[in-house]
Design a protein around this motif. Structure first.
Motif, PDB file in Angstrom:
ATOM      1  N   LYS A   1       0.828  -1.206   0.000  1.00  0.00           N
ATOM      2  CA  LYS A   1       0.000   0.000   0.000  1.00  0.00           C
ATOM      3  C   LYS A   1       0.864   1.258   0.000  1.00  0.00           C
ATOM      4  O   LYS A   1       2.049   1.186   0.295  1.00  0.00           O
ATOM      5  N   GLY A   2       0.250   2.375  -0.314  1.00  0.00           N
ATOM      6  CA  GLY A   2       0.960   3.648  -0.330  1.00  0.00           C
ATOM      7  C   GLY A   2       1.630   3.926   1.009  1.00  0.00           C
ATOM      8  O   GLY A   2       1.062   3.628   2.049  1.00  0.00           O
ATOM      9  N   GLY A   3       2.835   4.485   0.949  1.00  0.00           N
ATOM     10  CA  GLY A   3       3.504   4.912   2.161  1.00  0.00           C
ATOM     11  C   GLY A   3       4.298   3.849   2.907  1.00  0.00           C
ATOM     12  O   GLY A   3       4.914   4.137   3.919  1.00  0.00           O
TER      13      GLY A   3
ATOM     14  N   ASP B   1       5.187   4.120 -12.318  1.00  0.00           N
ATOM     15  CA  ASP B   1       4.418   5.314 -11.945  1.00  0.00           C
ATOM     16  C   ASP B   1       4.881   6.594 -12.626  1.00  0.00           C
ATOM     17  O   ASP B   1       4.401   7.678 -12.300  1.00  0.00           O
TER      18      ASP B   1
ATOM     19  N   ALA C   1      -0.512   3.110  -4.788  1.00  0.00           N
ATOM     20  CA  ALA C   1      -1.809   3.189  -4.111  1.00  0.00           C
ATOM     21  C   ALA C   1      -2.537   1.853  -3.986  1.00  0.00           C
ATOM     22  O   ALA C   1      -3.755   1.785  -4.026  1.00  0.00           O
TER      23      ALA C   1
ATOM     24  N   HIS D   1      -2.987  -0.729  -5.856  1.00  0.00           N
ATOM     25  CA  HIS D   1      -3.736  -1.349  -6.937  1.00  0.00           C
ATOM     26  C   HIS D   1      -3.106  -2.672  -7.369  1.00  0.00           C
ATOM     27  O   HIS D   1      -3.400  -3.188  -8.438  1.00  0.00           O
TER      28      HIS D   1
ATOM     29  N   LEU E   1       4.796  -2.175   6.795  1.00  0.00           N
ATOM     30  CA  LEU E   1       5.439  -1.549   7.946  1.00  0.00           C
ATOM     31  C   LEU E   1       5.026  -2.359   9.178  1.00  0.00           C
ATOM     32  O   LEU E   1       3.944  -2.941   9.188  1.00  0.00           O
TER      33      LEU E   1
ATOM     34  N   GLU F   1       3.332  -2.077  11.671  1.00  0.00           N
ATOM     35  CA  GLU F   1       2.276  -1.396  12.410  1.00  0.00           C
ATOM     36  C   GLU F   1       0.945  -2.072  12.109  1.00  0.00           C
ATOM     37  O   GLU F   1       0.833  -2.814  11.128  1.00  0.00           O
TER      38      GLU F   1
ATOM     39  N   THR G   1      -2.332  -1.390  11.043  1.00  0.00           N
ATOM     40  CA  THR G   1      -3.087  -1.333   9.787  1.00  0.00           C
ATOM     41  C   THR G   1      -2.288  -1.892   8.606  1.00  0.00           C
ATOM     42  O   THR G   1      -2.809  -2.719   7.859  1.00  0.00           O
ATOM     43  N   PRO G   2      -1.031  -1.488   8.429  1.00  0.00           N
ATOM     44  CA  PRO G   2      -0.262  -2.086   7.326  1.00  0.00           C
ATOM     45  C   PRO G   2      -0.160  -3.613   7.409  1.00  0.00           C
ATOM     46  O   PRO G   2      -0.215  -4.289   6.379  1.00  0.00           O
TER      47      PRO G   2
ATOM     48  N   GLU H   1      -3.429  -5.074   6.298  1.00  0.00           N
ATOM     49  CA  GLU H   1      -3.588  -4.944   4.852  1.00  0.00           C
ATOM     50  C   GLU H   1      -2.723  -5.935   4.087  1.00  0.00           C
ATOM     51  O   GLU H   1      -3.150  -6.507   3.091  1.00  0.00           O
TER      52      GLU H   1
ATOM     53  N   GLY I   1      -1.094   8.395  -0.273  1.00  0.00           N
ATOM     54  CA  GLY I   1      -1.495   7.239   0.518  1.00  0.00           C
ATOM     55  C   GLY I   1      -0.640   7.060   1.761  1.00  0.00           C
ATOM     56  O   GLY I   1       0.522   7.441   1.780  1.00  0.00           O
ATOM     57  N   GLY I   2      -1.235   6.516   2.819  1.00  0.00           N
ATOM     58  CA  GLY I   2      -0.463   6.165   4.007  1.00  0.00           C
ATOM     59  C   GLY I   2      -0.135   7.315   4.943  1.00  0.00           C
ATOM     60  O   GLY I   2       0.647   7.152   5.861  1.00  0.00           O
TER      61      GLY I   2
ATOM     62  N   ALA J   1      -9.814   1.340   6.004  1.00  0.00           N
ATOM     63  CA  ALA J   1      -9.463   0.067   6.630  1.00  0.00           C
ATOM     64  C   ALA J   1     -10.633  -0.327   7.536  1.00  0.00           C
ATOM     65  O   ALA J   1     -11.324   0.521   8.082  1.00  0.00           O
TER      66      ALA J   1
ATOM     67  N   ARG K   1     -10.555  -1.395  10.299  1.00  0.00           N
ATOM     68  CA  ARG K   1     -10.263  -0.908  11.639  1.00  0.00           C
ATOM     69  C   ARG K   1     -10.860   0.464  11.898  1.00  0.00           C
ATOM     70  O   ARG K   1     -11.230   0.785  13.023  1.00  0.00           O
TER      71      ARG K   1
ATOM     72  N   PRO L   1      -7.206   7.376  -2.810  1.00  0.00           N
ATOM     73  CA  PRO L   1      -5.751   7.263  -2.701  1.00  0.00           C
ATOM     74  C   PRO L   1      -5.074   7.041  -4.048  1.00  0.00           C
ATOM     75  O   PRO L   1      -4.245   6.165  -4.198  1.00  0.00           O
ATOM     76  N   THR L   2      -5.441   7.798  -5.061  1.00  0.00           N
ATOM     77  CA  THR L   2      -4.799   7.634  -6.359  1.00  0.00           C
ATOM     78  C   THR L   2      -3.531   8.458  -6.394  1.00  0.00           C
ATOM     79  O   THR L   2      -3.350   9.354  -5.583  1.00  0.00           O
ATOM     80  N   ARG L   3      -2.683   8.137  -7.342  1.00  0.00           N
ATOM     81  CA  ARG L   3      -1.423   8.850  -7.462  1.00  0.00           C
ATOM     82  C   ARG L   3      -1.710  10.337  -7.607  1.00  0.00           C
ATOM     83  O   ARG L   3      -1.096  11.170  -6.994  1.00  0.00           O
TER      84      ARG L   3
ATOM     85  N   ARG M   1       7.922  13.420   5.617  1.00  0.00           N
ATOM     86  CA  ARG M   1       8.950  12.733   4.854  1.00  0.00           C
ATOM     87  C   ARG M   1       9.133  13.466   3.550  1.00  0.00           C
ATOM     88  O   ARG M   1       8.186  14.056   3.020  1.00  0.00           O
TER      89      ARG M   1
ATOM     90  N   ASP N   1      -1.983   2.161  16.792  1.00  0.00           N
ATOM     91  CA  ASP N   1      -3.008   2.628  15.866  1.00  0.00           C
ATOM     92  C   ASP N   1      -4.249   3.101  16.610  1.00  0.00           C
ATOM     93  O   ASP N   1      -4.469   2.737  17.750  1.00  0.00           O
TER      94      ASP N   1
END
Lengths: 282, 360
Positions: free
Chosen positions: A18-20, A47, A131, A133, A177, A179, A181-182, A185, B20-21, B50, B52, B149-151, B248, B335
């Motif tokens: 996932k992103g990030g 990308d 993202a 996909h 990651l 954590e 949620t990641p 996922e 995203g994220g 999510a 969650r 969450p698209t690019r 970041r 979280d």
């Protein structure tokens, strides 16, 4: 046992997450590590942001692929050059992509397959689509086969599906990651890719893992900044240990950990450092 | 009063943008919680949250395409929904169709199902469409939307025009010819350009596409007008855009890109939220100890401080570009998994307890 053995398990490795979560970092580190082992490595970016080329260092080839370019090239090489020109000038590519969803993913995967078949590289690392996909991307060939009954795109989808289903030819390396949620996922993605799509999964890469012993809180006066900082660090490490353990318990997959770097700026030097560390992990 | 407070008191529509994220969905929910505390009737539109988060919001069965009222104790109300792109699109078709028969012909067409499910920009378009519908809904006086969450998350702004552009495309005009000239699907598929497309994707798929455009004929104006309304709402002065980022280099670059695009469109950035910041406990006091266990504590505090200072440097260009002072939310030990956790984020956002490094 060589901890980097998995890099030679299949010729194509698709890095997904996932992103990030640091997919690009992981792609760069794996490419560097593989090149350091003497493998001929190609990294593929999807990308349109040429970040990888600046990170991987010497001896790694980079290829940037975009769906419109891949589709045009596909048509060209399949004796449909005139169609390609027409589609490009009339801007119909979007129409084609809508009529047969996933067609852009398939031509991109088709190009990767073509490079794989050329045998020019020992390892092709694909920095997967952004993202999250990844599932749609990797299931596009199978889905299109259900929808389209004939034509060149169908045969392309069939060839790509064959490559993805062959564990000697391709694998998916998931990134997460440490954590909550990641991890949730990545577990969901792993099940979808393995059980529903039948793909080979390589190790899960746990990025930015804060390793190290717990700090001794009793050495700092309670209420002091020193104490609070240590408490914060211990809580983060505890979370990372707990979530990594949960990942181990939930997914029967090997894990590769990349340590949390002191700086969050990723450059050639930090990629090389992470890659060197990867080789000595047990 | 911070920029965030100011925004919350004046906006009817809040759009959260970011890569995203970065915690966009959680942020949107926390903003909603604050609005409900302020006595507003707020609905939060999330895109693929999510599970969650649904738990955190106290919705055990998960969120649905229809708004669900959340069990919170506050003067206002908080509702949440998860966007279902295809259902929303179906609703739009049904509303614009001349008669139930036209709606059915479209809804059952497989080309339409592809558009509803996977045309680039459809998710963004439907998010924008939903935003307008909720804005016009008497039950709510604030809509908070989490962008997909698209690019290129700001496709959201252009998305309402996507379909209009699609409909106006010469190829589609060509495909719609049969209804005007009494031609049949098969003869139109024989047109040279379409025949070329058919050679690539297969003629059945193409025939479905032509059938869709035939069925769609007459609905273009309705769709175009609706798209204009959505665009007007996004440009209205009670719509505010919040940039959500993490400290970041790459996410800040994305945020700067969003900020530039918003400015280009004359929309501007109302507030910036930086999530997942390293907490700063200051420089460690005194001299660095020599003994092994103590030096680890000293170095730890020093490292967190260095990180925090670096993070503020990464964010500085975004601050300079936008002239907005970010609200910082520190990295938490775990979280958010219940309403209390979400309320903690809300408090961090609105009581201004920024990490100490913010002053540097």
């Amino acid at each position: 046992m060589n901890p980097l053995q998995f890099l030679t398990d299949a010729h194509v490795a698709i890095v997904a997450g996932k992103g990030g979560v640091g997919k690009t970092t992981v792609t760069a580190v794996l490419a560097r590590a593989a090149a350091d082992q003497g493998l001929r490595v190609l990294v593929v970016e999807l990308d349109g942001k040429p970040t990888l080329a600046t990170l991987v260092g010497a001896g790694v080839q980079c290829l940037a692929l975009t769906p419109p370019a891949a589709l045009a090239e596909y048509l060209q090489t399949h004796g449909l050059g005139r169609v390609a020109k027409r589609l490009a000038t009339s801007g119909v590519i979007e129409v084609v992509a809508t009529a047969a969803p996933g067609i852009d993913d398939i031509v991109v995967l088709g190009k990767i397959k073509q490079v794989e078949q050329s045998r020019s590289y020992d390892l092709i690392l694909v920095d997967g689509p952004a993202a999250g996909h990844a599932i749609t991307f990797l299931m596009a060939p199978a889905n299109l086969l259900k929808l389209v009954r004939g034509g060149p795109i169908r045969s392309q989808a069939a060839e790509v599906a064959e490559m993805l289903a062959d564990p000697a030819r391709s694998q998916v390396i998931l990134v997460t990651l440490p954590e909550t949620t990641p991890v949730n996922e990545v577990v969901e993605t792993a099940h979808a890719l393995k059980d529903d799509a039948g793909l080979r999964l390589g190790p899960v890469v746990v990025n930015a893992y804060d390793e190290g012993e717990d700090l001794q809180l009793d050495l700092a006066p309670s209420g002091s900044a020193l104490h609070a900082a240590a408490e914060f660090r211990n809580a983060r490490r505890e979370l990372h240990r707990r979530e990594t353990q949960r990942l181990t318990d939930t997914l029967q997959l090997a894990q590769v950990r990349l340590p949390l770097l002191a700086s969050s700026v990723l450059d050639k030097a930090s990629v090389a450092e992470l890659a060197a560390g990867l080789g000595v992990q047990s | 009063m911070t920029e965030l407070d100011a925004m919350m008191s004046t906006a009817d529509v809040v759009v959260c943008c970011g890569s995203g994220g970065v915690g966009k969905t959680t942020t949107a929910a926390a903003l909603g919680l604050q609005a409900a505390r302020d006595g507003r009737r707020c609905v939060v539109v999330t895109i693929d949250p999510a599970k969650r988060l649904a738990d955190a919001l106290g919705v055990p069965g998960g969120l649905t395409n229809d708004p669900i009222r959340l069990p919170i104790d506050s003067p206002g109300e908080l509702w949440a929904l998860m966007l279902d792109t295809a259902t929303t699109f179906d609703g739009l078709v049904t509303a614009n169709a001349a008669d139930p028969d036209q709606a059915t012909r479209i809804l059952t067409n497989s080309f339409y199902r592809n558009i509803a499910g996977s045309l680039g920009g459809t998710q963004e378009y439907m998010a924008a469409e939903r935003l307008l519908a909720l804005h016009l809904d008497d039950r709510f006086d604030l809509v908070i939307v989490d962008t997909p969450p698209t690019r290129n998350a700001l496709d959201f702004l252009d998305a309402p025009r996507t379909l209009a552009r699609f409909i106006d495309h010469p190829v589609f005009k060509l495909m719609m010819m049969p209804t005007r000239r009494g031609l049949r699907v098969l003869s139109i598929v024989a047109q040279p350009l379409l025949r070329s497309i058919g050679r690539v994707i297969g003629t059945e798929v193409l025939a479905d596409a032509v059938a869709f455009f035939q069925a769609f004929d007459g609905m273009q104006t309705g769709f175009r007008n609706r798209a204009d309304e959505v665009i007007d709402l996004l440009h209205g002065n009670t719509t505010a855009f919040v940039l959500v980022a993490s400290p970041r280099v790459d996410t800040i670059e994305e945020a700067r890109f969003f900020a530039r695009r918003l400015t280009e469109k004359g929309l501007g950035v109302a507030a910036i939220i930086v999530n997942r910041a390293t907490p700063d406990f200051g420089e460690p006091e005194g001299r660095r100890p020599r003994s092994a266990p103590k030096v680890a504590l000293f170095d730890n505090q020093a490292e967190l401080h260095t990180r925090s200072v670096a993070e503020h440097q990464y964010v500085a260009p975004l601050v300079a570009d936008t002239d907005r002072l970010p609200t910082w939310v520190p990295l938490l030990p775990g979280d958010v998994h219940d309403l209390d956790g979400l309320d903690q984020i809300r408090a961090l956002l609105f009581t201004g307890s920024a990490p100490a490094g913010a002053s540097q």
